[in-house]
Design a protein around this motif. Structure first.
Motif, short mmCIF file in Angstrom:
data_model
loop_
_atom_site.label_atom_id
_atom_site.label_comp_id
_atom_site.label_asym_id
_atom_site.label_seq_id
_atom_site.Cartn_x
_atom_site.Cartn_y
_atom_site.Cartn_z
N PRO A 66 0.82 -1.23 0.00
CA PRO A 66 0.00 0.00 0.00
C PRO A 66 0.84 1.27 0.00
CG PRO A 66 -0.79 -1.53 1.63
CD PRO A 66 0.49 -2.10 1.12
N TYR A 67 2.06 1.22 0.54
CA TYR A 67 2.88 2.43 0.53
C TYR A 67 3.35 2.75 -0.88
CZ TYR A 67 2.40 2.42 5.47
OH TYR A 67 1.84 2.46 6.72
N VAL B 287 0.32 4.45 -2.26
CA VAL B 287 0.29 5.80 -1.70
C VAL B 287 1.29 6.70 -2.45
CG1 VAL B 287 1.05 7.11 0.32
CG2 VAL B 287 -0.57 5.23 0.59
N LEU C 95 2.43 6.29 -5.50
CA LEU C 95 1.94 6.52 -6.87
C LEU C 95 0.90 7.64 -6.89
CD1 LEU C 95 1.51 2.93 -8.37
CD2 LEU C 95 3.09 4.69 -9.16
N PHE C 96 -0.04 7.58 -5.96
CA PHE C 96 -1.07 8.62 -5.91
C PHE C 96 -0.46 9.98 -5.60
CE2 PHE C 96 -4.64 5.45 -4.93
CZ PHE C 96 -5.16 5.57 -6.21
N LEU D 43 -0.49 13.21 -8.12
CA LEU D 43 -1.19 14.50 -7.93
C LEU D 43 -0.29 15.68 -8.24
CD1 LEU D 43 -0.74 16.45 -5.17
CD2 LEU D 43 -1.77 14.49 -4.06
N LEU E 189 -1.56 19.37 -9.53
CA LEU E 189 -1.51 20.55 -8.66
C LEU E 189 -0.62 21.62 -9.29
CD1 LEU E 189 -2.29 21.86 -6.04
CD2 LEU E 189 -0.44 20.66 -4.90
N VAL F 213 4.03 8.86 -14.53
CA VAL F 213 2.84 8.29 -15.17
C VAL F 213 1.81 9.38 -15.46
CG1 VAL F 213 0.88 6.73 -14.89
CG2 VAL F 213 3.16 5.96 -14.30
N THR F 214 1.44 10.17 -14.45
CA THR F 214 0.45 11.20 -14.79
C THR F 214 1.11 12.37 -15.52
OG1 THR F 214 0.57 12.45 -12.72
CG2 THR F 214 -0.98 10.64 -12.78
N ALA G 167 -6.15 17.52 -5.93
CA ALA G 167 -5.11 17.31 -4.92
C ALA G 167 -5.68 16.87 -3.57
CB ALA G 167 -4.27 18.58 -4.76
N ALA H 60 -7.23 13.38 -3.47
CA ALA H 60 -6.17 12.36 -3.53
C ALA H 60 -5.50 12.22 -2.17
CB ALA H 60 -5.14 12.74 -4.60
N LEU H 61 -5.27 13.35 -1.49
CA LEU H 61 -4.65 13.26 -0.17
C LEU H 61 -5.54 12.54 0.83
CD1 LEU H 61 -2.92 16.77 0.14
CD2 LEU H 61 -1.85 14.55 -0.24
N ILE I 267 -7.71 10.21 0.08
CA ILE I 267 -7.65 8.79 -0.25
C ILE I 267 -6.33 8.18 0.26
CG2 ILE I 267 -7.45 7.19 -2.22
CD1 ILE I 267 -9.56 8.95 -3.60
N ILE I 268 -5.24 8.94 0.09
CA ILE I 268 -3.95 8.47 0.58
C ILE I 268 -4.01 8.24 2.10
CG2 ILE I 268 -1.58 9.24 1.06
CD1 ILE I 268 -1.61 10.57 -1.74
N ILE J 147 -6.00 5.15 2.90
CA ILE J 147 -5.24 3.91 2.67
C ILE J 147 -4.29 3.65 3.83
CG2 ILE J 147 -3.47 2.82 1.21
CD1 ILE J 147 -4.67 4.34 -1.17
N ILE J 148 -3.55 4.68 4.23
CA ILE J 148 -2.55 4.49 5.29
C ILE J 148 -3.21 4.07 6.60
CG2 ILE J 148 -0.83 5.67 6.72
CD1 ILE J 148 -0.06 7.32 4.29
N PHE K 106 -4.99 0.54 6.27
CA PHE K 106 -4.00 -0.53 6.11
C PHE K 106 -3.30 -0.81 7.43
CE2 PHE K 106 0.30 -2.06 5.24
CZ PHE K 106 -0.01 -3.21 4.53
N GLY L 46 -12.04 4.70 -6.75
CA GLY L 46 -10.58 4.64 -6.67
C GLY L 46 -10.14 3.65 -5.61
N LEU M 244 -8.65 -0.44 -5.86
CA LEU M 244 -7.50 -1.01 -5.15
C LEU M 244 -7.84 -2.37 -4.58
CD1 LEU M 244 -6.03 2.01 -3.20
CD2 LEU M 244 -5.27 1.00 -5.34
N VAL N 272 -4.62 5.10 -11.35
CA VAL N 272 -3.81 6.30 -11.02
C VAL N 272 -4.20 7.48 -11.91
CG1 VAL N 272 -1.49 7.28 -10.99
CG2 VAL N 272 -1.89 5.05 -10.01
N LEU O 72 -8.32 8.28 -11.68
CA LEU O 72 -8.78 9.04 -10.52
C LEU O 72 -8.64 10.53 -10.77
CD1 LEU O 72 -9.60 8.50 -7.45
CD2 LEU O 72 -7.28 9.19 -6.96
#
Lengths: 707, 707
Positions: A521-522, A525, A527-528, A532, A536, A630-631, B392, B395-396, B398-399, B402-403, B406, B481, B485, B630, B633
C-alpha cells in the motif's frame, strides 16, 4: 590518450560553430532605424527580465549550494554550480543571439524567404548547439577533472554524487526558467490579445498596444531561454543518469569505464552530426520551409545512425564482446547500438505523431476548426477531446521503446536509447529556437510598418515555427518520460547498493531490501502522491498565467485611459511598464510551484518514515517518482499537443476557411487559442523539468542520507 | 438461522420502502393537462431511449453470457445475468419514477418549497434505495443460493467466479448506461443551448426549441438511470471484491464465513439507516434546501456509526478476537469497525471538499466568475486551473484513508472501509437522483407557462441539485478509486493462489510467483498502458458529445427553417425527431469507447505474453489495472469538479454578479458551462465504471485461464 579528451574536443567544436554562426548573423543587415529601435526595446526587456530571473534563482541557488556542500561535499556543491551556471549560460546566450537575429531576419525577409530562413535558422542553431555542447562539456569536463585530476575512482560515490548534483543544478534552473518564462510570455500574450484584439479592436503586434513589446520579449524569455534550459537539463540529467547506471551495473569490472564513457561518446558524435545537419537546411525549389528544416533533421539522424556504429566499436573495442551486469543480464555492444537506433526511431515517430496532431492538414486540427463554427464552447470541447486523445499514440511508442530496448540490453539499453534520443537535442532545439526569432521578426515588421509582403514572409516562417515548437515539446516530453525511468532505475539501484552495504552506510542499517511491489500500500500511496503533483502544479501554473494576464489587461486599460493619444498614434505607449510589471509577476508566481517538486520528495519520505519506518518510506518515495512520470507524461503531452492544435486551428481559419478572419468561427478559434496558450507554453512544458527534478531530488536525498 | 436471511430481509425492506414511496409520489397531484402532456412526452422519450439502449446492451450481453458459460460455468453466466439485469432494473425503475415525479414536483412547487422538495426527494430516494437494495439483494441471494442450496463451499472457486461475474454484469451495464446516457444528455444540452440560447435567442426550456424535450429526457436517462447503474456497479463490485478477499485471506479457517458475511452485513445495516435517514430530510425554519438534505445524510452516517458496532460484534461474536490472515497480519473486529468509521470519515471529507470546489460561496467558483469578466478564454483557463487543482485534496484524503485502514487491518481493512463508504449509497444516490426530477420540474414549469414563482422555487431546488450531483460524483469516484485497489488486491491474491496451486491450475505451471515491482519494465509498460486508457476514453467521449451536439444543432436549424411557424409559437416543433436522432447517435457512439476497457486487458495480456511470456504478461496486466486507477482518478475528479465549478460560476453571475444575465461576463460563463457539460456529465463519470470494468475483466480472465 584518454578518450574523454575527444569528447571535450567535440563539445568545443559546438562552441566554435556557435561563434561562427553568431558572427555570421551579426554581420547581416540590421534594418532601418525604426526597426533597430523596436529591436532595442525587446533586447532591453528580455535582458532585464533574465537578469532579474537569474538573480532570484541565484538566491535559491546559493542556499542550495551551501546545503549540498554541508550535507554532501565540496565537489557535489561545485557540480551543482557547474550545472546551474552552464544551463543559465545556454539560455542567456541563446536569448542574446535571438533578440539580435529577429530584426535581421525581418530585414532579410524583405529580400527573400530563403534569406529570412537562413538567418533565423542560424540563430536557432546557436542556441541548439550551445545547449547540446555546453551540457556535454559540463558533464565530460567535470567527470574528467574528478577522475583524472582529483584522482577519484570512476565509480566512487564522490563522482556519482557530484554528477547527480550537476544534474540537479541544471534542473533547478530549468524549472524556474520554464515556469517564469512561461508565465511571462503567456501573461503578455493572453493579456495583450484580450485587451488589444478583443477590446480595442487593433491587430496583433500593433505598436499602439502597450503590451506588444512585452509579448515579443516573452517569446525570447519563454520559448528561447526557457526551452533551452529545459533541454539542457534533460540532456545533462539523462547522460548523468546513464553514467550512474553504468557505474552501478558494471561496478568493479573493466566495463564500468566503457559504460560510463559510452553516453558521452554518443553525445560527442551527435554534436558533430548535428553541426553537419544544420548545413542541410536549405529551401528547395518547392519553397517548403518545413521540408528545409526536416532535411536538416533527417541528415543528422541518418549520419548519427552511421557514425554511432564505429563509435560503439571504438568504445567497447568490438561489437560482439559479452557485457554482463551484476544481476546476470548480458548483451553485446551491437545490442547497445541497436538500442541507440531504437532511440532514433522513437524520436522520429514522436515527431511524426506530434505533427499529425498539431498540423493543419490533418483530422485533429480540422475537427477543432469545424467545431468552431458552432461556437466557443464546441471549439473548446473538441480541443480538449483532441488533447486527451493525443496522448495515446506517443504513450504506445514509449511503451514499444521500453519493450524493445529492455529486451535488447535490459535497463541499460533503455538508458542508451534515451541518451541517443537526446543526443539529437542540438538539431531539434535549433528547429525550435528558430520559432521565437521569426515570431519577433513578424512583430518588428508590423511595428516598423514594413511592406505587407515582408509580413507575409515572416508569417509563413512563423506558422512553421508553431509546428516545430509543438514537435520539440513532444520530443522533450517523450524523452523526459523515458529519461525519468532511467532516473528511477538509478534510484532503485542506488538504494539496493546502500542497503546491501549498510555496514558502511549506517543510515541504511536494518532497512533491508526495499520492495516496490504494487501490492504494497505504501507503493500505491506513493503513486497517488506522485500522480497528484503534475495536476496541482499545472493548476497553479494556469492560475498564475491568468493572474499575470489580468494584470496586463489592467495596465493596458490604464494607459489607454490616461494617454488618449495612444490610440490615435500620437502618443507613445509606455512599453517598459508592461515589461516591468510582467517581470515582477512572473518572478513572484514562479517560486511556489517551482519549489513543489523540490520539497515533495522530502515531505513524502519523512512523513511516511514517521508513520511506518524507513523501508516503507523508501518504497513510497520510489513509487512517487514513478507516479509523477505516469500522470506527468499524459498531462504534459495532452497540454502541449492540445495547445498546438488549437493554435493551428485558428491559423487554418485565418487562412480563409470557415469564414476566415473576423467570422464567428474565428472568434471561437481565438478563444481556443487563448486557452491553449498557457496549456502549451507554460503548464505543459514545465511539467517536464518538474518530473525530473522530483527524481533527482530523491537521488540526492539518498546520497545525503548515506553520507 | 443463517444470518444471510437477515441481510436479505434488510434488502427487501428497501424494496418495501421503494413501493411505499412510489405510491406516495404517484398519489400526489399531477398538474394540469398541458403539464401532463409535456411530462408524457418526456416519459415517452426516456422510455424509448432506455428500451433501445438496453436492447443494444442485451445483444452484447447475450454474447458475453454465452462466452462466460462456455469458458467458465453456468453459474458464472447466471451471475453475470443477475448483475446485468438488476443493474438495468435499478436504473429503469428509477427513471420510471423520476419521469412521473417531475410533473408532480412542478405542481407541488406551486404550493410550497417544502412540498416540492418532499416529492422530488422521495422520488430520488426510490432510485437510491433501489440501487443499494437491489445490489445487496443480488449479491446476498446469489451467494445464499450457491452456498446453501447448491451446496458449494463458501470459498469454492465456483462461488468466487460467479460473484465476480455478477460484478462484471453490473459493470457492463454501467459503462454503457453512463456513456450512452451521458452522450444523450449532453448532446441535447449543448446542442439545444447553442442553437436555442445563442442562435435563436430564446431562453432555456422554451417550448419553441425542438430540442427541449430531448434535454429533459437526457436528465433522466443520464443523470438518473446512468448514475444509478454506475453506483449499483460500484456497490456490487466492491462488496464482491471484499468477499473474495475475505475468502482468500481466511481460506480454510472458520473466519472465512464471517469475513464474507461482514461486507453484506454492513450493507444490510446501512440500508436500514439510509431508510431512516430519508425521514430526516425536512426543510428547517431557515428554508435551506441543502441543510435539509444534509440532515438526512448526517442522520444516516451517525446512525450507521452507532449500528455498525453491534453488527460487527454479532458477525464476529465479539470485538477482540484475533483474526489472522494467511500472510501473518492479524487484527481484531474492533479494528475492522474502526476501518468502517474511516470509510465514513473519507466520505464526509470528500463531500466537503467537493462542495468547496463546486459551491458558489467559495474561492474556486468565484475565481472562475471573476475571470469571466475578461472573456471566454480566461474563463476557460481558470476553469481548467481549478479542475486540475481540485484533484489534490481528494487524492490526499484517499492516501490518508489507505494508510490509516491498512495500518488497522491490512488490505482487508481497506476493503471494509470502501464497503462502508458504499453502504451509504442509498442515501447519497437519493440526494443525487433528486436533481433530475427538479431540473425537469423547472422545464415543465417553463413549458407549461406556470407562474414565475413556481419556476423560482424549482430553480432553487435545481441549484442545490447541481451541487449534490457534483458531490455524488466525487463520492462515486473516490470510492471507485479505493474500490479498484480492492479489485487489484483480489487480482494479485487470485494470481498468487493460482500460481501456488499450479498442479491443479495447469495453465499456471512454470509461471512462478509474479512480481509487481516497479523496477520490472513490464510493470512500467502496464502502468503506462493503463494510464492512457482514461485519456483515450475521455477523448473519444468528448468527441462523441461534440458530434451529437452538432447533429442536434443541424436538426433544430432544419426545423426552424422548414417550419417558420415554430418561432412564432404557431406551429408545434417535432420533439420526437430530436429525441430519436439523439437516441441513435448516443447508442452508436457508446459502443467503441465501452468496449475499450473490456478488450484492453485481453490485448495487453496476450500481446505481452507473445513477447515475453506468461509471467511478464501477468505483471503487465496487474500494473495496467493500477495505471488505469492512477490516471483515471485524477482525470475523473478534475473533470467532474471542474465541470461543477464552471456550472455554478455561471449561476453565480446569473444571480446578478459581474453584470448578471446578458452581460459579456455571462456569455463567457455560458461558454465555460458548455465546456464543463461533457466534462462533468459524460467523460468524467464514465471513467469511474471504466476503471472497474478493466479490473474485473482481468479477474475474469484469470478465472478463465485457470479453468
Amino acid at each position: 590518450m584518454n578518450p574523454l579528451y575527444l569528447v571535450v574536443l567535440c563539445g568545443l567544436l559546438s562552441l566554435a560553430y556557435g561563434i561562427w554562426a553568431v558572427i555570421s548573423v551579426m554581420g547581416s543587415d540590421a534594418g532601418n532605424k525604426r526597426m533597430q529601435e523596436i529591436a532595442g526595446a525587446i533586447q532591453e526587456g528580455a535582458q532585464a527580465y533574465l537578469a532579474r530571473q537569474y538573480t532570484t534563482i541565484a538566491i535559491v541557488g546559493v542556499l542550495i549550494f551551501a546545503i549540498v556542500w554541508w550535507q554532501l561535499s565540496m565537489f557535489a556543491a561545485i557540480g551543482f554550480a557547474v550545472g546551474a551556471i552552464l544551463s543559465a549560460a545556454a539560455g542567456f546566450i541563446g536569448m542574446l543571439v535571438s533578440v539580435r537575429a529577429n530584426v535581421r531576419t525581418a530585414q532579410a525577409a524583405s529580400q527573400s524567404l530563403a534569406a529570412g530562413l537562413g538567418i533565423a535558422f542560424k540563430a536557432g542553431a546557436v542556441t541548439g548547439l550551445l545547449v547540446a555542447g555546453l551540457a556535454l562539456l559540463g558533464v565530460a569536463v567535470y567527470y574528467l577533472v574528478l577522475t583524472e585530476y582529483m584522482g577519484f575512482d570512476r565509480a566512487d560515490r564522490m563522482v556519482v554524487d557530484s554528477l547527480v548534483a550537476l544534474g540537479f543544478g541544471a534542473s533547478l534552473i530549468s524549472i524556474f526558467a520554464r515556469l517564469g518564462g512561461g508565465i511571462f510570455t503567456k501573461g503578455a500574450d493572453v493579456g495583450g490579445d484580450l485587451v488589444g484584439k478583443v477590446e480595442a479592436g487593433i491587430p496583433e503586434d500593433d505598436p499602439r498596444n502597450p503590451a506588444t513589446i512585452a509579448d515579443n520579449v516573452g517569446d525570447n524569455v519563454g520559448d528561447c531561454a526557457g526551452m533551452a534550459a529545459d533541454l539542457f537539463e534533460t540532456y545533462a540529467v539523462t547522460v548523468v543518469a546513464t553514467m550512474v547506471l553504468g557505474a552501478i551495473f558494471f561496478a568493479g569490472t573493466e566495463t564500468a569505464a566503457q559504460a560510463m564513457l559510452y553516453p558521452l561518446a554518443i553525445g560527442a558524435a551527435c554534436v558533430v552530426t548535428s553541426i553537419i545537419g544544420t548545413f542541410f537546411v536549405r529551401l528547395g525549389s518547392n519553397n517548403s520551409i518545413m521540408g528545409a528544416l526536416y532535411k536538416g533533421f533527417i541528415a543528422t539522424a541518418v549520419l548519427s545512425l552511421v557514425v554511432l556504429y564505429p563509435v560503439t566499436w571504438y568504445v567497447f573495442g568490438g561489437m560482439d564482446a559479452t557485457l554482463t551486469i551484476a544481476n546476470g543480464t548480458s548483451f553485446t555492444p551491437l545490442d547497445l547500438y541497436l538500442c541507440g537506433i531504437a532511440g532514433l526511431v522513437v524520436t522520429g515517430l514522436i515527431i511524426w505523431i506530434t505533427e499529425y496532431y498539431t498540423g493543419t492538414p490533418y483530422r485533429p486540427v480540422q475537427s477543432i476548426a469545424n467545431s468552431s463554427v458552432t461556437g466557443h464552447g464546441t471549439n473548446v470541447i473538441q480541443g480538449l477531446a483532441i488533447s486527451l486523445e493525443a496522448t495515446a499514440l506517443p504513450a504506445l511508442v514509449i511503451i514499444a521503446g521500453i519493450i524493445v530496448t529492455f529486451n535488447l540490453a535490459g535497463l541499460f539499453g533503455i538508458a542508451i536509447a534515451v541518451t541517443t534520443m537526446l543526443a539529437l537535442a542540438g538539431v531539434v532545439v535549433a528547429l525550435d529556437a528558430f520559432g521565437p526569432v521569426t515570431d519577433n521578426a513578424g512583430g518588428i515588421a508590423e511595428m516598423a510598418d514594413l511592406p505587407g509582403e515582408v509580413r507575409n514572409t515572416t508569417d509563413a516562417l512563423d506558422a512553421v515555427g508553431n509546428t516545430t515548437k509543438a514537435v520539440t515539446k513532444g520530443y522533450a516530453i517523450g524523452s523526459a518520460g523515458l529519461g525519468a525511468l532511467v532516473l528511477f532505475a538509478a534510484y532503485t539501484e542506488d538504494l539496493k547498493y546502500f542497503t546491501a552495504n549498510s555496514e558502511t552506510f549506517t543510515y541504511f542499517q536494518g532497512v533491508g531490501p526495499v520492495e516496490f511491489a504494487l501490492s504494497n500500500p505504501y507503493v500505491v500511496v506513493g503513486l497517488f502522491f506522485g500522480g497528484l503533483l503534475p495536476y496541482l502544479f499545472g493548476g497553479i501554473a494556469m492560475t498564475a498565467v491568468g493572474r499575470a494576464a489580468s494584470a496586463v489587461v489592467e495596465e493596458v486599460r490604464r494607459q489607454f485611459r490616461e494617454k488618449p493619444g495612444i490610440m490615435e498614434g500620437k502618443e507613445r505607449p509606455d512599453y517598459g511598464r508592461a515589461v516591468d510589471m510582467l517581470t515582477r509577476a512572473a518572478i513572484k508566481e514562479m517560486i511556489v510551484p517551482s519549489l513543489l517538486p523540490v520539497l515533495s520528495p522530502l515531505v513524502v519520505y519523512f512523513l511516511i518514515y514517521a508513520i511506518a519506518g524507513k523501508n516503507a518510506a523508501f518504497s513510497a518515495l520510489g513509487a512517487m517518482l514513478l507516479g509523477v512520470i505516469v500522470t506527468g507524461l499524459f498531462v504534459a503531452i495532452s497540454m502541449t499537443a492540445g495547445g498546438g492544435a488549437w493554435d493551428n486551428a485558428k491559423k487554418y481559419i485565418e487562412d480563409g476557411n470557415h469564414g476566415g478572419k473576423g467570422s464567428e468561427a474565428h472568434k471561437a478559434a481565438v478563444t481556443g487559442d487563448t486557452v491553449g496558450d498557457p496549456y502549451k507554453d507554460t503548464a505543459g512544458p514545465a511539467v517536464n523539468p518538474m518530473i525530473k527534478i522530483t527524481n533527482i531530488v530523491a537521488l540526492l536525498l539518498l546520497a545525503i542520507l548515506a553520507h
